[in-house]
Scaffold this motif. Structure first.
Motif, PDB file in Angstrom:
ATOM      1  N   LEU A   1       0.869  -1.164   0.000  1.00 38.64           N
ATOM      2  CA  LEU A   1       0.000   0.000   0.000  1.00 38.64           C
ATOM      3  C   LEU A   1       0.908   1.216   0.000  1.00 38.64           C
ATOM      4  O   LEU A   1       1.772   1.348   0.877  1.00 38.64           O
ATOM      5  N   VAL A   2       0.726   2.096  -0.980  1.00 42.81           N
ATOM      6  CA  VAL A   2       1.597   3.254  -1.118  1.00 42.81           C
ATOM      7  C   VAL A   2       0.758   4.528  -1.084  1.00 42.81           C
ATOM      8  O   VAL A   2      -0.070   4.759  -1.972  1.00 42.81           O
ATOM      9  N   GLU A   3       0.985   5.330  -0.041  1.00 43.96           N
ATOM     10  CA  GLU A   3       0.254   6.592   0.107  1.00 43.96           C
ATOM     11  C   GLU A   3       0.988   7.731  -0.604  1.00 43.96           C
ATOM     12  O   GLU A   3       2.221   7.701  -0.738  1.00 43.96           O
ATOM     13  N   SER A   4       0.220   8.717  -1.002  1.00 44.56           N
ATOM     14  CA  SER A   4       0.792   9.935  -1.564  1.00 44.56           C
ATOM     15  C   SER A   4      -0.179  11.081  -1.334  1.00 44.56           C
ATOM     16  O   SER A   4      -1.346  10.849  -0.978  1.00 44.56           O
ATOM     17  N   GLY A   5       0.321  12.304  -1.516  1.00 48.28           N
ATOM     18  CA  GLY A   5      -0.553  13.465  -1.425  1.00 48.28           C
ATOM     19  C   GLY A   5      -0.408  14.295  -0.169  1.00 48.28           C
ATOM     20  O   GLY A   5      -1.054  15.338  -0.036  1.00 48.28           O
ATOM     21  N   GLY A   6       0.396  13.840   0.778  1.00 52.58           N
ATOM     22  CA  GLY A   6       0.581  14.630   1.989  1.00 52.58           C
ATOM     23  C   GLY A   6       1.387  15.886   1.722  1.00 52.58           C
ATOM     24  O   GLY A   6       1.923  16.088   0.628  1.00 52.58           O
ATOM     25  N   GLY A   7       1.460  16.745   2.741  1.00 55.39           N
ATOM     26  CA  GLY A   7       2.233  17.971   2.597  1.00 55.39           C
ATOM     27  C   GLY A   7       1.888  18.973   3.658  1.00 55.39           C
ATOM     28  O   GLY A   7       1.244  18.649   4.671  1.00 55.39           O
ATOM     29  N   LEU A   8       2.314  20.212   3.418  1.00 59.64           N
ATOM     30  CA  LEU A   8       2.075  21.321   4.340  1.00 59.64           C
ATOM     31  C   LEU A   8       0.978  22.205   3.755  1.00 59.64           C
ATOM     32  O   LEU A   8       1.034  22.584   2.580  1.00 59.64           O
ATOM     33  N   VAL A   9       0.004  22.529   4.584  1.00 60.68           N
ATOM     34  CA  VAL A   9      -1.120  23.356   4.135  1.00 60.68           C
ATOM     35  C   VAL A   9      -1.530  24.277   5.272  1.00 60.68           C
ATOM     36  O   VAL A   9      -1.348  23.939   6.449  1.00 60.68           O
ATOM     37  N   GLN A  10      -2.079  25.432   4.924  1.00 65.13           N
ATOM     38  CA  GLN A  10      -2.573  26.336   5.948  1.00 65.13           C
ATOM     39  C   GLN A  10      -3.947  25.895   6.450  1.00 65.13           C
ATOM     40  O   GLN A  10      -4.698  25.217   5.728  1.00 65.13           O
ATOM     41  N   ALA A  11      -4.267  26.292   7.651  1.00 60.76           N
ATOM     42  CA  ALA A  11      -5.580  25.989   8.210  1.00 60.76           C
ATOM     43  C   ALA A  11      -6.669  26.506   7.276  1.00 60.76           C
ATOM     44  O   ALA A  11      -6.559  27.608   6.731  1.00 60.76           O
ATOM     45  N   GLY A  12      -7.687  25.662   7.092  1.00 64.05           N
ATOM     46  CA  GLY A  12      -8.762  25.995   6.179  1.00 64.05           C
ATOM     47  C   GLY A  12      -8.556  25.458   4.780  1.00 64.05           C
ATOM     48  O   GLY A  12      -9.483  25.477   3.959  1.00 64.05           O
ATOM     49  N   GLY A  13      -7.360  24.968   4.509  1.00 62.33           N
ATOM     50  CA  GLY A  13      -7.034  24.450   3.185  1.00 62.33           C
ATOM     51  C   GLY A  13      -7.473  23.016   3.001  1.00 62.33           C
ATOM     52  O   GLY A  13      -8.118  22.408   3.868  1.00 62.33           O
ATOM     53  N   SER A  14      -7.098  22.456   1.841  1.00 59.37           N
ATOM     54  CA  SER A  14      -7.501  21.104   1.473  1.00 59.37           C
ATOM     55  C   SER A  14      -6.304  20.304   0.960  1.00 59.37           C
ATOM     56  O   SER A  14      -5.348  20.866   0.435  1.00 59.37           O
ATOM     57  N   LEU A  15      -6.405  19.010   1.157  1.00 52.62           N
ATOM     58  CA  LEU A  15      -5.461  18.063   0.585  1.00 52.62           C
ATOM     59  C   LEU A  15      -6.219  16.809   0.177  1.00 52.62           C
ATOM     60  O   LEU A  15      -7.261  16.497   0.775  1.00 52.62           O
ATOM     61  N   ARG A  16      -5.684  16.105  -0.798  1.00 52.92           N
ATOM     62  CA  ARG A  16      -6.262  14.824  -1.197  1.00 52.92           C
ATOM     63  C   ARG A  16      -5.180  13.762  -1.114  1.00 52.92           C
ATOM     64  O   ARG A  16      -4.168  13.850  -1.814  1.00 52.92           O
ATOM     65  N   LEU A  17      -5.404  12.788  -0.254  1.00 54.81           N
ATOM     66  CA  LEU A  17      -4.484  11.667  -0.122  1.00 54.81           C
ATOM     67  C   LEU A  17      -4.931  10.518  -1.021  1.00 54.81           C
ATOM     68  O   LEU A  17      -6.132  10.297  -1.207  1.00 54.81           O
ATOM     69  N   SER A  18      -3.955   9.802  -1.546  1.00 58.17           N
ATOM     70  CA  SER A  18      -4.228   8.615  -2.351  1.00 58.17           C
ATOM     71  C   SER A  18      -3.474   7.432  -1.770  1.00 58.17           C
ATOM     72  O   SER A  18      -2.401   7.600  -1.186  1.00 58.17           O
ATOM     73  N   CYS A  19      -4.036   6.258  -1.939  1.00 55.65           N
ATOM     74  CA  CYS A  19      -3.372   5.030  -1.508  1.00 55.65           C
ATOM     75  C   CYS A  19      -3.596   3.985  -2.591  1.00 55.65           C
ATOM     76  O   CYS A  19      -4.734   3.552  -2.814  1.00 55.65           O
ATOM     77  N   ALA A  20      -2.520   3.590  -3.237  1.00 56.68           N
ATOM     78  CA  ALA A  20      -2.594   2.599  -4.294  1.00 56.68           C
ATOM     79  C   ALA A  20      -2.134   1.248  -3.764  1.00 56.68           C
ATOM     80  O   ALA A  20      -1.050   1.136  -3.185  1.00 56.68           O
ATOM     81  N   ALA A  21      -2.968   0.245  -3.972  1.00 58.93           N
ATOM     82  CA  ALA A  21      -2.641  -1.110  -3.526  1.00 58.93           C
ATOM     83  C   ALA A  21      -2.132  -1.944  -4.687  1.00 58.93           C
ATOM     84  O   ALA A  21      -2.595  -1.799  -5.820  1.00 58.93           O
ATOM     85  N   SER A  22      -1.195  -2.812  -4.399  1.00 58.45           N
ATOM     86  CA  SER A  22      -0.694  -3.763  -5.398  1.00 58.45           C
ATOM     87  C   SER A  22      -0.464  -5.099  -4.728  1.00 58.45           C
ATOM     88  O   SER A  22      -0.322  -5.185  -3.507  1.00 58.45           O
ATOM     89  N   GLY A  23      -0.468  -6.140  -5.518  1.00 56.86           N
ATOM     90  CA  GLY A  23      -0.252  -7.478  -4.993  1.00 56.86           C
ATOM     91  C   GLY A  23      -1.532  -8.240  -4.692  1.00 56.86           C
ATOM     92  O   GLY A  23      -1.515  -9.454  -4.551  1.00 56.86           O
TER      93      GLY A  23
END
Length: 122
Positions: A4-26
């Motif tokens: 399982l490989v996550e991506s999409g994290g980071g630094l954001v200001q309060a009130g902002g948005s982020l979208r995380l993804s998790c791709a599964a293999s195997g």
């Protein structure tokens, strides 16, 4: 080997948005549960955030109305859309998978990603 490989994290200001993804293999989780947990700084526990099974999603009280979980079985990928982020959402976010019914306890999940850092500044 299941990964399982996550991506999409980071630094954001309060009130902002982020979208995380998790791709599964195997293996496929099309009939299983995919979920998100988070571990806040200084905390040992991985707290439940959201889970989805058969396109039905549930979220924890602390994120309900702000976070949305979704999945694309064709891509074997689960997403976490995070809106109206708050400093207390700062954590390492982990993707997890399991067979069987939905669970909100981390110990019931067999498969885990390596985590992605989300930092929300005030």
């Amino acid at each position: 080997q299941v990964q399982l490989v996550e991506s999409g994290g980071g630094l954001v200001q309060a009130g902002g948005s982020l979208r995380l993804s998790c791709a599964a293999s195997g293996r496929t989780f099309s009939r299983g549960v995919m979920a998100w947990f988070r571990q806040a700084p200084g905390k040992e526990e991985r707290a439940f955030v959201a889970a989805t099974r058969f396109s039905v999603g549930i979220t924890s009280d602390s994120v309900r109305g702000r976070f949305t979980i979704s999945r694309d079985n064709a891509k074997n990928t689960v997403y976490l859309q995070m809106n109206s982020l708050k400093p207390e959402d700062t954590a390492v976010y982990y993707c997890a998978g399991k067979d069987g019914g939905t669970a909100t306890v981390s110990q019931e999940y067999e498969y885990w990603g390596q985590g992605t850092q989300v930092t929300v500044s005030s």
